[in-house]
Design a protein around this motif. Structure first.
Motif, mmCIF file in Angstrom:
data_model
loop_
_atom_site.group_PDB
_atom_site.id
_atom_site.type_symbol
_atom_site.label_atom_id
_atom_site.label_comp_id
_atom_site.label_asym_id
_atom_site.label_seq_id
_atom_site.Cartn_x
_atom_site.Cartn_y
_atom_site.Cartn_z
ATOM 1 N N ASN A 69 -15.867 -7.368 21.629
ATOM 2 C CA ASN A 69 -14.440 -7.067 21.466
ATOM 3 C C ASN A 69 -13.776 -7.808 20.305
ATOM 4 O O ASN A 69 -12.556 -7.855 20.242
ATOM 5 C CB ASN A 69 -13.678 -7.335 22.765
ATOM 6 C CG ASN A 69 -13.771 -8.779 23.209
ATOM 7 O OD1 ASN A 69 -14.600 -9.528 22.722
ATOM 8 N ND2 ASN A 69 -12.906 -9.171 24.117
ATOM 9 N N VAL A 70 -14.556 -8.355 19.370
ATOM 10 C CA VAL A 70 -13.990 -9.053 18.219
ATOM 11 C C VAL A 70 -14.686 -8.595 16.940
ATOM 12 O O VAL A 70 -15.915 -8.482 16.906
ATOM 13 C CB VAL A 70 -14.120 -10.593 18.356
ATOM 14 C CG1 VAL A 70 -13.621 -11.303 17.109
ATOM 15 C CG2 VAL A 70 -13.356 -11.082 19.573
ATOM 16 N N ALA A 71 -13.897 -8.334 15.914
ATOM 17 C CA ALA A 71 -14.422 -7.965 14.601
ATOM 18 C C ALA A 71 -13.724 -8.792 13.538
ATOM 19 O O ALA A 71 -12.547 -9.148 13.680
ATOM 20 C CB ALA A 71 -14.202 -6.478 14.334
ATOM 21 N N VAL A 72 -14.431 -9.117 12.467
ATOM 22 C CA VAL A 72 -13.818 -9.763 11.313
ATOM 23 C C VAL A 72 -13.586 -8.693 10.253
ATOM 24 O O VAL A 72 -14.336 -7.713 10.178
ATOM 25 C CB VAL A 72 -14.664 -10.934 10.759
ATOM 26 C CG1 VAL A 72 -14.723 -12.069 11.755
ATOM 27 C CG2 VAL A 72 -16.044 -10.491 10.363
ATOM 28 N N THR A 73 -12.541 -8.886 9.450
ATOM 29 C CA THR A 73 -12.175 -7.878 8.453
ATOM 30 C C THR A 73 -11.985 -8.501 7.087
ATOM 31 O O THR A 73 -11.659 -9.680 6.960
ATOM 32 C CB THR A 73 -10.862 -7.165 8.851
ATOM 33 O OG1 THR A 73 -9.799 -8.121 8.895
ATOM 34 C CG2 THR A 73 -10.978 -6.464 10.190
ATOM 35 N N PHE A 74 -12.188 -7.681 6.066
ATOM 36 C CA PHE A 74 -11.857 -8.027 4.687
ATOM 37 C C PHE A 74 -11.116 -6.831 4.116
ATOM 38 O O PHE A 74 -11.644 -5.717 4.110
ATOM 39 C CB PHE A 74 -13.101 -8.331 3.861
ATOM 40 C CG PHE A 74 -12.778 -8.582 2.409
ATOM 41 C CD1 PHE A 74 -12.191 -9.771 2.018
ATOM 42 C CD2 PHE A 74 -13.028 -7.614 1.459
ATOM 43 C CE1 PHE A 74 -11.864 -9.996 0.694
ATOM 44 C CE2 PHE A 74 -12.705 -7.830 0.123
ATOM 45 C CZ PHE A 74 -12.126 -9.022 -0.257
ATOM 46 N N THR A 75 -9.887 -7.052 3.655
ATOM 47 C CA THR A 75 -9.033 -5.970 3.169
ATOM 48 C C THR A 75 -8.544 -6.283 1.772
ATOM 49 O O THR A 75 -8.164 -7.417 1.472
ATOM 50 C CB THR A 75 -7.799 -5.789 4.089
ATOM 51 O OG1 THR A 75 -8.242 -5.674 5.447
ATOM 52 C CG2 THR A 75 -6.992 -4.571 3.710
ATOM 53 N N THR A 76 -8.536 -5.272 0.912
ATOM 54 C CA THR A 76 -7.948 -5.376 -0.424
ATOM 55 C C THR A 76 -7.264 -4.052 -0.724
ATOM 56 O O THR A 76 -7.079 -3.235 0.162
ATOM 57 C CB THR A 76 -9.016 -5.766 -1.483
ATOM 58 O OG1 THR A 76 -8.349 -6.058 -2.709
ATOM 59 C CG2 THR A 76 -10.042 -4.685 -1.670
ATOM 60 N N GLY A 77 -6.896 -3.817 -1.954
ATOM 61 C CA GLY A 77 -6.240 -2.560 -2.318
ATOM 62 C C GLY A 77 -5.091 -2.794 -3.263
ATOM 63 O O GLY A 77 -5.127 -3.710 -4.092
ATOM 64 N N ILE A 78 -4.039 -1.987 -3.109
ATOM 65 C CA ILE A 78 -2.841 -2.146 -3.931
ATOM 66 C C ILE A 78 -1.618 -1.727 -3.132
ATOM 67 O O ILE A 78 -1.669 -0.785 -2.335
ATOM 68 C CB ILE A 78 -2.924 -1.362 -5.259
ATOM 69 C CG1 ILE A 78 -1.761 -1.738 -6.162
ATOM 70 C CG2 ILE A 78 -3.001 0.136 -5.006
ATOM 71 C CD1 ILE A 78 -1.995 -1.470 -7.624
ATOM 72 N N TYR A 79 -0.536 -2.479 -3.310
ATOM 73 C CA TYR A 79 0.778 -2.136 -2.766
ATOM 74 C C TYR A 79 1.688 -1.831 -3.947
ATOM 75 O O TYR A 79 1.841 -2.665 -4.837
ATOM 76 C CB TYR A 79 1.395 -3.297 -1.980
ATOM 77 C CG TYR A 79 0.624 -3.803 -0.799
ATOM 78 C CD1 TYR A 79 -0.141 -2.967 0.003
ATOM 79 C CD2 TYR A 79 0.689 -5.147 -0.448
ATOM 80 C CE1 TYR A 79 -0.825 -3.453 1.104
ATOM 81 C CE2 TYR A 79 0.007 -5.643 0.655
ATOM 82 C CZ TYR A 79 -0.750 -4.790 1.421
ATOM 83 O OH TYR A 79 -1.417 -5.284 2.507
ATOM 84 N N HIS A 80 2.289 -0.654 -3.947
ATOM 85 C CA HIS A 80 3.258 -0.302 -4.982
ATOM 86 C C HIS A 80 4.630 -0.177 -4.320
ATOM 87 O O HIS A 80 4.801 0.588 -3.373
ATOM 88 C CB HIS A 80 2.897 1.018 -5.666
ATOM 89 C CG HIS A 80 3.946 1.488 -6.618
ATOM 90 N ND1 HIS A 80 4.125 0.906 -7.851
ATOM 91 C CD2 HIS A 80 4.891 2.451 -6.501
ATOM 92 C CE1 HIS A 80 5.133 1.517 -8.467
ATOM 93 N NE2 HIS A 80 5.610 2.441 -7.667
ATOM 94 N N PHE A 81 5.591 -0.948 -4.819
ATOM 95 C CA PHE A 81 6.944 -0.922 -4.280
ATOM 96 C C PHE A 81 7.844 -0.097 -5.185
ATOM 97 O O PHE A 81 7.798 -0.233 -6.415
ATOM 98 C CB PHE A 81 7.505 -2.348 -4.156
ATOM 99 C CG PHE A 81 6.820 -3.154 -3.101
ATOM 100 C CD1 PHE A 81 7.315 -3.181 -1.804
ATOM 101 C CD2 PHE A 81 5.668 -3.867 -3.384
ATOM 102 C CE1 PHE A 81 6.677 -3.918 -0.816
ATOM 103 C CE2 PHE A 81 5.021 -4.610 -2.408
ATOM 104 C CZ PHE A 81 5.533 -4.628 -1.125
ATOM 105 N N PHE A 82 8.638 0.774 -4.588
ATOM 106 C CA PHE A 82 9.638 1.541 -5.316
ATOM 107 C C PHE A 82 10.900 0.691 -5.333
ATOM 108 O O PHE A 82 11.546 0.515 -4.307
ATOM 109 C CB PHE A 82 9.850 2.899 -4.647
ATOM 110 C CG PHE A 82 8.608 3.747 -4.703
ATOM 111 C CD1 PHE A 82 8.365 4.552 -5.804
ATOM 112 C CD2 PHE A 82 7.667 3.689 -3.690
ATOM 113 C CE1 PHE A 82 7.210 5.325 -5.881
ATOM 114 C CE2 PHE A 82 6.509 4.444 -3.746
ATOM 115 C CZ PHE A 82 6.280 5.263 -4.849
ATOM 116 N N THR A 83 11.181 0.127 -6.486
ATOM 117 C CA THR A 83 12.188 -0.924 -6.590
ATOM 118 C C THR A 83 13.566 -0.380 -6.932
ATOM 119 O O THR A 83 13.720 0.743 -7.393
ATOM 120 C CB THR A 83 11.758 -1.955 -7.646
ATOM 121 O OG1 THR A 83 11.524 -1.291 -8.878
ATOM 122 C CG2 THR A 83 10.494 -2.682 -7.206
#
Length: 184
Positions: A69-83
């Motif tokens: 019931n436990v998993a480790v994660t690695f996350t990346t990517g990109i967040y683009h904000f409309f400013t």
């Protein structure tokens, strides 16, 4: 009532370890890898609302089952904000210059998912957000508690992501992630 991000993260970590230790199987078996691609909807909160209206993200995630019931994660990517457009006084009475504020971040996070039932999980991630616009170079610490529902292929999660930088006020956002995943 104001809840600090530290208290929210601590509560999430405690919940991950003490809620329903008798969870059955999860969507990722022990010792198996899963890869998923997520599309994120981003709603700024706190100080981030001064400069951004909303954002979108694209987040690949690698997940490894360490127990039933436990998993480790690695996350990346990109967040683009409309400013938002920023108005700067021009020096003349009643006249302003406008400036477009840009905000794109690359998150690099490691975390844990703790399944409290076969599909429902609590998660916690920490890492760094690298700023890639306006010449780049800036970075911010990320702390992110969340909850979600993961099936065999689909994962739907909601989280609060706190962004903090030394010497400045912290900002954050609420993120909704819909992801499609498959085993490796």
């Amino acid at each position: 009532m104001k809840i600090t991000s530290t208290k929210l993260i601590a509560a999430t970590v405690l919940a991950m370890f003490f809620v329903n230790n008798s969870a059955k199987a999860q969507s990722l078996p022990e010792s198996k890898l899963k890869f998923g691609i997520g599309l994120d909807g981003i709603l700024p909160v706190g100080n981030l609302t001064n400069t951004a209206n909303f954002g979108l993200g694209l987040t690949p995630r690698l997940q490894y089952g360490v127990s039933e019931n436990v998993a480790v994660t690695f996350t990346t990517g990109i967040y683009h904000f409309f400013t938002k457009e920023i108005r700067i006084p021009s020096g003349l009475p009643g006249q302003y210059n406008t400036m477009e504020n840009k905000l794109d971040l690359i998150p690099v996070k490691a975390g844990v998912k703790s399944f409290v039932s076969s599909n429902v999980y609590f998660s916690g991630e920490i890492g760094v957000a690298l700023q890639v616009d306006n010449g780049g170079g800036g970075s911010q610490f990320i702390a992110s508690p969340g909850v979600g529902y993961a099936g065999d292929k689909w994962d739907l999660g909601v989280r609060y992501e706190n962004l903090s930088k030394t010497g400045s006020n912290s900002a954050g956002f609420i993120g909704l992630r819909l992801a499609y995943g498959f085993g490796l």
